[in-house]
Structure formats: C-alpha cells, structure tokens
Design a protein around this motif. Sequence first.
Motif, PDB file in Angstrom:
ATOM      1  N   GLY A   9    -104.750  49.841  10.956  1.00 51.44           N
ATOM      2  CA  GLY A   9    -103.795  49.572   9.887  1.00 51.44           C
ATOM      3  C   GLY A   9    -103.424  48.108   9.864  1.00 51.44           C
ATOM      4  O   GLY A   9    -104.031  47.278  10.539  1.00 51.44           O
ATOM      5  N   VAL A  10    -102.420  47.771   9.078  1.00 50.71           N
ATOM      6  CA  VAL A  10    -101.992  46.388   8.895  1.00 50.71           C
ATOM      7  C   VAL A  10    -100.682  46.155   9.641  1.00 50.71           C
ATOM      8  O   VAL A  10     -99.782  46.988   9.603  1.00 50.71           O
ATOM      9  N   THR A  11    -100.592  45.019  10.316  1.00 53.29           N
ATOM     10  CA  THR A  11     -99.372  44.673  11.028  1.00 53.29           C
ATOM     11  C   THR A  11     -98.317  44.196  10.034  1.00 53.29           C
ATOM     12  O   THR A  11     -98.568  43.308   9.224  1.00 53.29           O
ATOM     13  N   ASP A  12     -97.152  44.768  10.109  1.00 52.96           N
ATOM     14  CA  ASP A  12     -96.045  44.408   9.230  1.00 52.96           C
ATOM     15  C   ASP A  12     -95.338  43.178   9.798  1.00 52.96           C
ATOM     16  O   ASP A  12     -94.782  43.237  10.896  1.00 52.96           O
ATOM     17  N   PRO A  13     -95.334  42.043   9.084  1.00 53.95           N
ATOM     18  CA  PRO A  13     -94.689  40.835   9.618  1.00 53.95           C
ATOM     19  C   PRO A  13     -93.187  40.983   9.792  1.00 53.95           C
ATOM     20  O   PRO A  13     -92.553  40.203  10.498  1.00 53.95           O
ATOM     21  N   ASN A  14     -92.596  41.988   9.157  1.00 51.34           N
ATOM     22  CA  ASN A  14     -91.148  42.177   9.253  1.00 51.34           C
ATOM     23  C   ASN A  14     -90.711  42.704  10.625  1.00 51.34           C
ATOM     24  O   ASN A  14     -89.503  42.760  10.901  1.00 51.34           O
ATOM     25  N   ILE A  15     -91.668  43.097  11.469  1.00 49.81           N
ATOM     26  CA  ILE A  15     -91.264  43.594  12.781  1.00 49.81           C
ATOM     27  C   ILE A  15     -90.570  42.498  13.591  1.00 49.81           C
ATOM     28  O   ILE A  15     -89.726  42.792  14.439  1.00 49.81           O
ATOM     29  N   VAL A  16     -90.911  41.220  13.308  1.00 51.55           N
ATOM     30  CA  VAL A  16     -90.231  40.120  13.988  1.00 51.55           C
ATOM     31  C   VAL A  16     -88.774  40.048  13.564  1.00 51.55           C
ATOM     32  O   VAL A  16     -87.863  39.883  14.391  1.00 51.55           O
ATOM     33  N   ARG A  17     -88.530  40.185  12.262  1.00 54.27           N
ATOM     34  CA  ARG A  17     -87.147  40.161  11.765  1.00 54.27           C
ATOM     35  C   ARG A  17     -86.356  41.359  12.297  1.00 54.27           C
ATOM     36  O   ARG A  17     -85.181  41.236  12.659  1.00 54.27           O
ATOM     37  N   ASP A  18     -87.010  42.521  12.353  1.00 52.34           N
ATOM     38  CA  ASP A  18     -86.324  43.713  12.860  1.00 52.34           C
ATOM     39  C   ASP A  18     -85.935  43.544  14.321  1.00 52.34           C
ATOM     40  O   ASP A  18     -84.828  43.935  14.742  1.00 52.34           O
TER      41      ASP A  18
ATOM     42  N   ALA B  82     -94.990  38.460  19.583  1.00 50.51           N
ATOM     43  CA  ALA B  82     -95.216  38.784  18.172  1.00 50.51           C
ATOM     44  C   ALA B  82     -95.079  37.548  17.291  1.00 50.51           C
ATOM     45  O   ALA B  82     -95.890  37.304  16.393  1.00 50.51           O
ATOM     46  N   TYR B  83     -94.049  36.746  17.556  1.00 52.49           N
ATOM     47  CA  TYR B  83     -93.839  35.555  16.724  1.00 52.49           C
ATOM     48  C   TYR B  83     -94.953  34.528  16.919  1.00 52.49           C
ATOM     49  O   TYR B  83     -95.411  33.913  15.959  1.00 52.49           O
ATOM     50  N   SER B  84     -95.403  34.356  18.173  1.00 52.63           N
ATOM     51  CA  SER B  84     -96.479  33.401  18.438  1.00 52.63           C
ATOM     52  C   SER B  84     -97.726  33.743  17.634  1.00 52.63           C
ATOM     53  O   SER B  84     -98.431  32.857  17.131  1.00 52.63           O
TER      54      SER B  84
ATOM     55  N   LEU C  60     -97.915  36.101  14.809  1.00 48.94           N
ATOM     56  CA  LEU C  60     -97.725  36.280  13.370  1.00 48.94           C
ATOM     57  C   LEU C  60     -97.340  34.992  12.658  1.00 48.94           C
ATOM     58  O   LEU C  60     -97.661  34.820  11.472  1.00 48.94           O
ATOM     59  N   SER C  61     -96.667  34.064  13.334  1.00 49.81           N
ATOM     60  CA  SER C  61     -96.243  32.835  12.668  1.00 49.81           C
ATOM     61  C   SER C  61     -97.432  31.955  12.296  1.00 49.81           C
ATOM     62  O   SER C  61     -97.292  31.040  11.479  1.00 49.81           O
ATOM     63  N   GLN C  62     -98.599  32.216  12.880  1.00 44.77           N
ATOM     64  CA  GLN C  62     -99.790  31.443  12.543  1.00 44.77           C
ATOM     65  C   GLN C  62    -100.364  31.839  11.186  1.00 44.77           C
ATOM     66  O   GLN C  62    -101.117  31.069  10.576  1.00 44.77           O
ATOM     67  N   ILE C  63    -100.039  33.027  10.726  1.00 43.43           N
ATOM     68  CA  ILE C  63    -100.611  33.513   9.467  1.00 43.43           C
ATOM     69  C   ILE C  63     -99.548  33.896   8.440  1.00 43.43           C
ATOM     70  O   ILE C  63     -99.877  34.261   7.307  1.00 43.43           O
ATOM     71  N   PHE C  64     -98.262  33.803   8.843  1.00 43.96           N
ATOM     72  CA  PHE C  64     -97.199  34.214   7.934  1.00 43.96           C
ATOM     73  C   PHE C  64     -96.039  33.228   8.045  1.00 43.96           C
ATOM     74  O   PHE C  64     -95.576  32.938   9.138  1.00 43.96           O
ATOM     75  N   ASP C  65     -95.588  32.704   6.919  1.00 40.82           N
ATOM     76  CA  ASP C  65     -94.478  31.757   6.897  1.00 40.82           C
ATOM     77  C   ASP C  65     -93.169  32.527   6.776  1.00 40.82           C
ATOM     78  O   ASP C  65     -92.870  33.106   5.733  1.00 40.82           O
ATOM     79  N   TYR C  66     -92.390  32.532   7.850  1.00 38.95           N
ATOM     80  CA  TYR C  66     -91.127  33.270   7.823  1.00 38.95           C
ATOM     81  C   TYR C  66     -90.042  32.543   7.041  1.00 38.95           C
ATOM     82  O   TYR C  66     -89.036  33.151   6.682  1.00 38.95           O
ATOM     83  N   ALA C  67     -90.230  31.227   6.799  1.00 33.85           N
ATOM     84  CA  ALA C  67     -89.269  30.458   6.008  1.00 33.85           C
ATOM     85  C   ALA C  67     -87.839  30.710   6.480  1.00 33.85           C
ATOM     86  O   ALA C  67     -86.915  30.841   5.688  1.00 33.85           O
ATOM     87  N   ASN C  68     -87.693  30.799   7.800  1.00 30.50           N
ATOM     88  CA  ASN C  68     -86.384  31.122   8.370  1.00 30.50           C
ATOM     89  C   ASN C  68     -86.255  30.397   9.699  1.00 30.50           C
ATOM     90  O   ASN C  68     -86.894  30.759  10.684  1.00 30.50           O
TER      91      ASN C  68
ATOM     92  N   GLU D  10    -115.942  55.276  17.669  1.00 30.70           N
ATOM     93  CA  GLU D  10    -115.334  54.790  16.443  1.00 30.70           C
ATOM     94  C   GLU D  10    -113.844  54.493  16.605  1.00 30.70           C
ATOM     95  O   GLU D  10    -113.100  54.483  15.633  1.00 30.70           O
ATOM     96  N   THR D  11    -113.410  54.283  17.829  1.00 25.25           N
ATOM     97  CA  THR D  11    -112.009  53.967  18.059  1.00 25.25           C
ATOM     98  C   THR D  11    -111.653  52.650  17.377  1.00 25.25           C
ATOM     99  O   THR D  11    -112.332  51.649  17.566  1.00 25.25           O
ATOM    100  N   LYS D  12    -110.583  52.649  16.592  1.00 25.64           N
ATOM    101  CA  LYS D  12    -110.178  51.447  15.882  1.00 25.64           C
ATOM    102  C   LYS D  12    -109.014  50.773  16.603  1.00 25.64           C
ATOM    103  O   LYS D  12    -108.272  51.405  17.333  1.00 25.64           O
ATOM    104  N   LEU D  13    -108.907  49.466  16.368  1.00 29.42           N
ATOM    105  CA  LEU D  13    -107.845  48.695  17.001  1.00 29.42           C
ATOM    106  C   LEU D  13    -106.530  48.947  16.284  1.00 29.42           C
ATOM    107  O   LEU D  13    -106.458  48.945  15.057  1.00 29.42           O
ATOM    108  N   MET D  14    -105.481  49.152  17.069  1.00 29.62           N
ATOM    109  CA  MET D  14    -104.178  49.454  16.492  1.00 29.62           C
ATOM    110  C   MET D  14    -103.438  48.165  16.153  1.00 29.62           C
ATOM    111  O   MET D  14    -103.474  47.190  16.896  1.00 29.62           O
ATOM    112  N   PRO D  15    -102.723  48.130  15.017  1.00 25.23           N
ATOM    113  CA  PRO D  15    -101.903  46.967  14.691  1.00 25.23           C
ATOM    114  C   PRO D  15    -100.628  46.974  15.524  1.00 25.23           C
ATOM    115  O   PRO D  15    -100.341  47.930  16.240  1.00 25.23           O
ATOM    116  N   MET D  16     -99.841  45.886  15.428  1.00 25.50           N
ATOM    117  CA  MET D  16     -98.536  45.862  16.093  1.00 25.50           C
ATOM    118  C   MET D  16     -97.589  46.804  15.364  1.00 25.50           C
ATOM    119  O   MET D  16     -97.396  46.688  14.161  1.00 25.50           O
TER     120      MET D  16
END
Length: 480
Positions: free
Chosen positions: A182-191, A281-283, A285-293, A346-352
């Motif tokens: 699945g896709v890692t939700d960048p909001n987990i850092v804010r949470d 997580a921040y180290s 995700l911050s490389q691919i997502f601008d938290y602007a915070n 066929e094991t897939k990698l889990m997102p954060m």
Amino acid sequence: MRLHPYNIAKKVEIVVEHYRENVQPLLQGMAKAMVVLGSRKEAVRWKLAIDGYIKSKGYGLGTLAAFSGEVSDAESSEEPLTEASAALNPGLKGRDIREAFAGADFHLLLVANKFQTGFDQPLLCGMYVDRRLAGIQAVQTLSRLNRAHPGKDTTYVLDFVNSSEEILNAFRTYYDTAELEGVTDPNIVRDLKAKLDASGHYDEFEVDRVAAIAMNPRAKQGDLVAAIAPVADRLLKRFRAAQERRQRATDQEDDRGASEAKDELDALLLLKSDMITFQSAYSFLSQIFDYANTAVEKRFLFYKHLVPLLDFGREREGVDLSKVTLTHHSLKNEGQRRLDVSGRDETKLMPMTGMGSGSVQEKEKALLAEIIARVNDLFGGDTTDGDQLSYVTTLRDKMLESEALVTQAANNTKAQFDNSPTLKAELMNAIIDAFEAHAALSKQALDSQKVREGLREVLLGPAQLYEALRARAGQEHADA
C-alpha cells in the motif's frame, strides 16, 4: 560468550583456513574476503586474534579492521583504539582503508557497522558473517560480493549466526521485483507529533529553544546542553521516582500502587520509543513530501538531541550473569548449500502504518526453553529436547515427593536450601529412580559430578523446584 578468547580463536581458525583453501585461490590468487562482526569491540578482539593466528602459522596474509570512532577495551590495549592506530592497523600508514584494502598486501577486511553498504571491491569473493542479519540489511551486506571482475564466477559465504532459510527469504523478497502492499500516509508524522505533544512532558518553549540553538552555526555545545539537559533531567527523575514507587509497592504487596507505577514507567518508555519512530519517519518522508511546517522540523531536532540522554529502560530483570564463565564451546558444520532465489514468493513490502501505536511488551515466559538450553549444555547431542525436558520434569516430580525437602524448603531460604546435603542426596535418589525411564541421561548424570551440579542448578532455577516445594508445604499446612 561472543568476546570469549576461546570462542574467537576457534572462529578465527575456521575463517583463515577456509579463506586459504577456498577463497584465496580464486582470481589467480587475488581474491579477498570480508568478516562481518557484531560490534566494534569484536572487531578489535578479532583483529588481534586473527593476526596472532596468521603469525603463528607463518601465513603471508594481511588484515585490516574497519569501524567508526574509537574503542576502549582494557583487555586489548591500554589506550583507546581507532582505525588509524598502529597497534591495530600497522600497515595502514595514514591511507584510507578502501584504498589500502585494494592493494595486494591485504586479504581480509574485518568490519563492524561499516562497509556493509556502498562498498565496491570487485576482488571480494568471500564473506564470513558473525552477526545477525535480516531483511534488507542481509541483502545489502551479502551483495558486497556481487561486484563483477573478469574470471569471477564463484563466491563463498560462511555464516556463524544466520540460517540459510532466513537469508534466502530475505533475498527472495527483493529478487526480480518488489512491490508495496500500500501507500505510506505522510500524515502519520503529524499524528505522531500530536500524540507526543499531548503527553505533556515538554512545552513549545523548550522545543523552540533547542531548535534555535541547533540551527545557529555560532552556538556552542554548552548552549545546547543548557537547553536540553533540564528536559532530560526531568524525565529521568520521573522514571527513577516511578521505579522507586513500584519497588516500595511491591515490597508492601500493594498491587494497585505497583500497577500504577508500572503504567507510568511504560508511558515513559513509549514516549522515548515514539520519539525514535518520529525521527525515522520524518527522515524518510521529508525527502519526498514537503510538510511546510516548521513545528515538525523543530521537533525532529528536539527529539534528535533529547533521545540519546534518556537512558532509562535498560535495566534487566532475572538472571544474574556476572559470575557466569564459559566452560565449553562447540561449532557445528551445517554443510554447504547453494541458495536459489528463483521461485520468489509474492510477499509484498508493507508501507509505514500505525506509527506510535505500540505498547510495552511483557517479558515472555521462557522457562521451558531455558531448561532445554541449559540441559543441552550438560548432556551430549544424542538426546532430543523433549527427552531432556521430560527428564528434568521427572526428577522434579520425584523430588517433590520428598517430605524432608518439603520441610526444608518451608523453613529455609533458597540459598540455604541450595546448600542442603539432603537436596544432593534426594537428587541422587531421583536420578536412580528415573534410570529405567531415562537410562542414557541417568547414566551421564550418575557418572558426572558436574552434570549433577548442573541439574541441581536447573531444578532450582527455571524448573522452580524450591518454589513448588514451598507451595506444597503451604498446601499441606492449609489442609491440616
């Protein structure tokens, strides 16, 4: 055990002889090998031991040890050692280790948390692993052997720790293709930021002050210490106070007080764990997502400097190993195996996901496993774990029938009970009584004082004979 001279000496002998016989002849005698170790102190001990072995055999082999920082080990040197120390790497002579190892004078490179990734040496044909590897770390480490060189068609891995199945599973996950579940939700850092702020263990002013000093190029180390130390000191005092309350409550048999104190200890341990998780997580995700915070960035800096100061939670309960000595050691050859990574699952990698939702885990009750492990050391390998566990259980049950032991257990401390002549006599009686059902084990026990002493320790330790005898004494008193 890992640092015991005998343990290291046996592994050093295996590594050097395997290298000379199997690896060195490759690439017209130019093949090199890497030894992957679990700690910097191990790297130092191994380096000195391997040099001593090579010298005693008169082999013309050169070795290097690579690690970051310095190692203080009184058993190896009076002075702290670094990569550049002449006592450790006399042939380095100021050169970079990569450059030196590429030369014809060096054959074995011992590493500890270094050069396991991003190290390209095409002549590397052998790897000796004496540390736990898993997942992507296993793939990255062993892939140091994958650099191409004319005539290179064979590589060797000799692993003292990991099973071939574990390594094969690690490679299969990334072989051919790797997909995310699945896709890692960048909001987990804010949470996670919101959860940590809500804990109430620090305030916005403290965060801003540490962040401002950390970002100021003219700031001194003393300024940073003055800003972060009060926060760390406050948390450490709370942890120690909770520990003391729990101990007092336990001594007074106050279950509620002990439970409340334990909850506070768990909350502080989780606070530290969540701070570490936030940094990770921040180290990423911050490389691919601008938290602007800027508040998120400030907390990253704040936690980065606070976490290393929070040394609570390292206390160990249970077995005191201070007087344990290594009495014997064995290495078993599990055989040579070619690992085929085709047929990947066929094991897939889990997102954060679910970051900061952890809980403090209770210590697993491992008495049966401890019994098996300790009895394995007493007896040879001709009996199964089930036989050994059954044997200890039989001895324990027979000794529970002794009225003399019941009386002594009820009226003496465990240390006094351990020294009882009656205990030794009843153990011998139980061994004789169990002879028919467990002939092989009983024969070893009858023939060896050391085995009988070991059995007594197991019975009084994980088998909990003393506690069972006292429980029986209490039951008999209640029935009376």
